[in-house]
Scaffold this motif. Sequence first.
Motif, PDB file in Angstrom:
ATOM      1  N   ASN A 110      53.513  80.375  54.053  1.00 52.51           N
ATOM      2  CA  ASN A 110      53.663  80.914  52.692  1.00 52.51           C
ATOM      3  C   ASN A 110      54.382  79.948  51.771  1.00 52.51           C
ATOM      4  N   ASP A 111      55.356  79.258  52.337  1.00 56.69           N
ATOM      5  CA  ASP A 111      56.275  78.507  51.483  1.00 56.69           C
ATOM      6  C   ASP A 111      56.020  77.006  51.502  1.00 56.69           C
ATOM      7  N   ASP A 112      54.987  76.560  52.214  1.00 56.01           N
ATOM      8  CA  ASP A 112      54.789  75.116  52.309  1.00 56.01           C
ATOM      9  C   ASP A 112      53.301  74.826  52.501  1.00 56.01           C
ATOM     10  N   ASP A 113      52.699  74.165  51.505  1.00 54.27           N
ATOM     11  CA  ASP A 113      51.244  73.985  51.605  1.00 54.27           C
ATOM     12  C   ASP A 113      50.848  72.907  52.615  1.00 54.27           C
ATOM     13  N   LYS A 114      51.823  72.187  53.153  1.00 53.93           N
ATOM     14  CA  LYS A 114      51.497  71.176  54.165  1.00 53.93           C
ATOM     15  C   LYS A 114      51.440  71.757  55.575  1.00 53.93           C
ATOM     16  N   THR A 115      51.947  72.981  55.732  1.00 52.74           N
ATOM     17  CA  THR A 115      52.129  73.522  57.071  1.00 52.74           C
ATOM     18  C   THR A 115      51.123  74.624  57.405  1.00 52.74           C
ATOM     19  N   TYR A 116      50.505  74.482  58.556  1.00 52.67           N
ATOM     20  CA  TYR A 116      49.592  75.512  59.071  1.00 52.67           C
ATOM     21  C   TYR A 116      50.050  75.906  60.467  1.00 52.67           C
ATOM     22  N   TYR A 117      49.633  77.117  60.860  1.00 54.30           N
ATOM     23  CA  TYR A 117      49.969  77.568  62.211  1.00 54.30           C
ATOM     24  C   TYR A 117      48.709  77.977  62.951  1.00 54.30           C
ATOM     25  N   ILE A 118      48.637  77.591  64.207  1.00 55.32           N
ATOM     26  CA  ILE A 118      47.621  78.169  65.096  1.00 55.32           C
ATOM     27  C   ILE A 118      48.393  78.988  66.122  1.00 55.32           C
ATOM     28  N   VAL A 119      48.009  80.238  66.266  1.00 53.57           N
ATOM     29  CA  VAL A 119      48.738  81.130  67.159  1.00 53.57           C
ATOM     30  C   VAL A 119      47.894  81.427  68.390  1.00 53.57           C
ATOM     31  N   GLU A 120      48.523  81.332  69.536  1.00 54.73           N
ATOM     32  CA  GLU A 120      47.850  81.665  70.786  1.00 54.73           C
ATOM     33  C   GLU A 120      48.799  82.535  71.603  1.00 54.73           C
ATOM     34  N   ILE A 147      47.170  67.567  72.168  1.00 50.89           N
ATOM     35  CA  ILE A 147      45.711  67.512  72.041  1.00 50.89           C
ATOM     36  C   ILE A 147      45.314  67.733  70.577  1.00 50.89           C
ATOM     37  N   VAL A 148      45.895  68.767  69.953  1.00 46.15           N
ATOM     38  CA  VAL A 148      45.560  69.087  68.562  1.00 46.15           C
ATOM     39  C   VAL A 148      45.944  67.928  67.649  1.00 46.15           C
ATOM     40  N   GLU A 149      47.128  67.378  67.896  1.00 45.61           N
ATOM     41  CA  GLU A 149      47.587  66.272  67.058  1.00 45.61           C
ATOM     42  C   GLU A 149      46.613  65.087  67.121  1.00 45.61           C
ATOM     43  N   ALA A 150      46.165  64.777  68.334  1.00 45.96           N
ATOM     44  CA  ALA A 150      45.246  63.648  68.484  1.00 45.96           C
ATOM     45  C   ALA A 150      43.910  63.932  67.805  1.00 45.96           C
ATOM     46  N   VAL A 151      43.432  65.164  67.922  1.00 41.02           N
ATOM     47  CA  VAL A 151      42.164  65.520  67.292  1.00 41.02           C
ATOM     48  C   VAL A 151      42.282  65.364  65.772  1.00 41.02           C
ATOM     49  N   LEU A 152      43.372  65.862  65.201  1.00 43.15           N
ATOM     50  CA  LEU A 152      43.562  65.768  63.742  1.00 43.15           C
ATOM     51  C   LEU A 152      43.728  64.318  63.307  1.00 43.15           C
ATOM     52  N   ASN A 153      44.554  63.589  64.013  1.00 49.43           N
ATOM     53  CA  ASN A 153      44.760  62.182  63.653  1.00 49.43           C
ATOM     54  C   ASN A 153      43.468  61.388  63.780  1.00 49.43           C
ATOM     55  N   GLY A 156      41.282  61.552  60.802  1.00 45.72           N
ATOM     56  CA  GLY A 156      41.823  61.131  59.518  1.00 45.72           C
ATOM     57  C   GLY A 156      42.627  62.200  58.817  1.00 45.72           C
ATOM     58  N   PHE A 157      43.191  63.120  59.575  1.00 50.59           N
ATOM     59  CA  PHE A 157      44.100  64.122  59.009  1.00 50.59           C
ATOM     60  C   PHE A 157      45.465  63.965  59.674  1.00 50.59           C
ATOM     61  N   PRO A 158      46.192  62.906  59.362  1.00 49.46           N
ATOM     62  CA  PRO A 158      47.451  62.669  60.066  1.00 49.46           C
ATOM     63  C   PRO A 158      48.383  63.871  59.976  1.00 49.46           C
ATOM     64  N   ALA A 159      48.908  64.261  61.133  1.00 51.76           N
ATOM     65  CA  ALA A 159      49.767  65.443  61.178  1.00 51.76           C
ATOM     66  C   ALA A 159      50.677  65.349  62.378  1.00 51.76           C
ATOM     67  N   LYS A 160      51.724  66.154  62.346  1.00 48.94           N
ATOM     68  CA  LYS A 160      52.601  66.279  63.502  1.00 48.94           C
ATOM     69  C   LYS A 160      52.458  67.716  63.995  1.00 48.94           C
ATOM     70  N   VAL A 161      52.176  67.873  65.285  1.00 40.57           N
ATOM     71  CA  VAL A 161      51.955  69.219  65.824  1.00 40.57           C
ATOM     72  C   VAL A 161      52.976  69.508  66.914  1.00 40.57           C
ATOM     73  N   PHE A 175      51.008  68.576  58.025  1.00 38.63           N
ATOM     74  CA  PHE A 175      50.184  67.450  57.596  1.00 38.63           C
ATOM     75  C   PHE A 175      50.981  66.495  56.735  1.00 38.63           C
ATOM     76  N   ASP A 176      50.551  65.243  56.718  1.00 44.12           N
ATOM     77  CA  ASP A 176      51.109  64.282  55.765  1.00 44.12           C
ATOM     78  C   ASP A 176      50.761  64.739  54.353  1.00 44.12           C
ATOM     79  N   GLU A 177      51.652  64.439  53.450  1.00 45.46           N
ATOM     80  CA  GLU A 177      51.437  64.766  52.043  1.00 45.46           C
ATOM     81  C   GLU A 177      50.053  64.282  51.562  1.00 45.46           C
TER      82      GLU A 177
END
Lengths: 189, 180
Positions: A110-120, A147-153, A156-161, A175-177
Amino acid sequence: MESRMTSRPKQSILDKPLSKGKGDLNLSSFAFLFSEMVQYCQNRVHTVPELQQKLSDLGQHVGFRILDTLFLREKNYKREIKLLNMLLFVKTTVWKTLFGKEADKLEHANDDDKTYYIVEKDPLVNKFISVPKDKGSLNCAAFTAGIVEAVLNGCGFPAKVTAHWHRGTTYMIKFDEAVILRDKSMEGR
Amino acid sequence: MSRQAGRGTEAKKVSAELFTLTYGALVAQLIKDYESDEEVNKQLDKMGYNIGVRLIEDFLARSSVGRCHDFRETADVIAKVGFKMFLGITPTVANWSPAGDEFSLIVDNNPLTEFVELPDGHQNLNYSNLLSGVLRGSLEMVQMEVDVTFLQDALKGDNTTEIRLKFIRRLEDALPAGEE
């Protein structure tokens, strides 16, 4: 012995057709292997964050490779370029291929457009792991986060997971800005 | 010998690719962490052994296989029940020694090596050496000491992958308390 030293396989692995990837194996085999990997990593580090980083590194090795196979097999070599489609690809295709089912939820912070969550709720990798009392924050799904981080990176969607104990396990994707800016600039196209 | 088939024979499944790639990640990590292929082999064997001593429980609980009467029966059970159960393949049992204390498992379609090509400079690496440890560990838990070696490895350009098992001795004192 001699032939072993001199002859290389005549057919390289790239000459063989890519498997369809429908095969499956006994869950126990994976659970035993994963358990050994966690113990191995644990013996080489001192803290929980270090251990999770190690598991994430191992996961990244898997992620980069599954990414290539998936785009070759399922997407006719075409990579996703939109952020939301990319996330949905991870939630559905990647999860189904690796774990046999989609991830439970995909959410936007809600408070940060760079952040997403996957829930399991109940990740496969945690099924047989009981976390010791003194390491309460340890979540071995750090492997999956890797695994998710590598898939995103790799797309071309650099991110820290990272993986956290929240509603089962929640993977936090930051995600990176630049990724967000790029996606905004593509809106309407 | 009656064993409860409590857990059922149909085990839960996981993607073979996840398993293959995860194993690959482990081997790659070991290669980074250790100086030589021999050390990596040793480490894989050790991890396999740890798996083996636990895996035998799972095997006995699910398979309803009883005690084997001789080493030939053991060989058949390993190939047709054990490998089938945990790796989904059935290696061929071959090349018995005249004394009947040594045989080979010819492994085709080894799921551990799908996607794998050994880079140059790793001719001493037994990529699937985890299997040696698993066999050694699980057989030790049913009172058999065996020696396990890779004779041939398809990854190194051999025609097939051949794992040799040699019976060393029966372990007499290893029975846990309360067992007959």
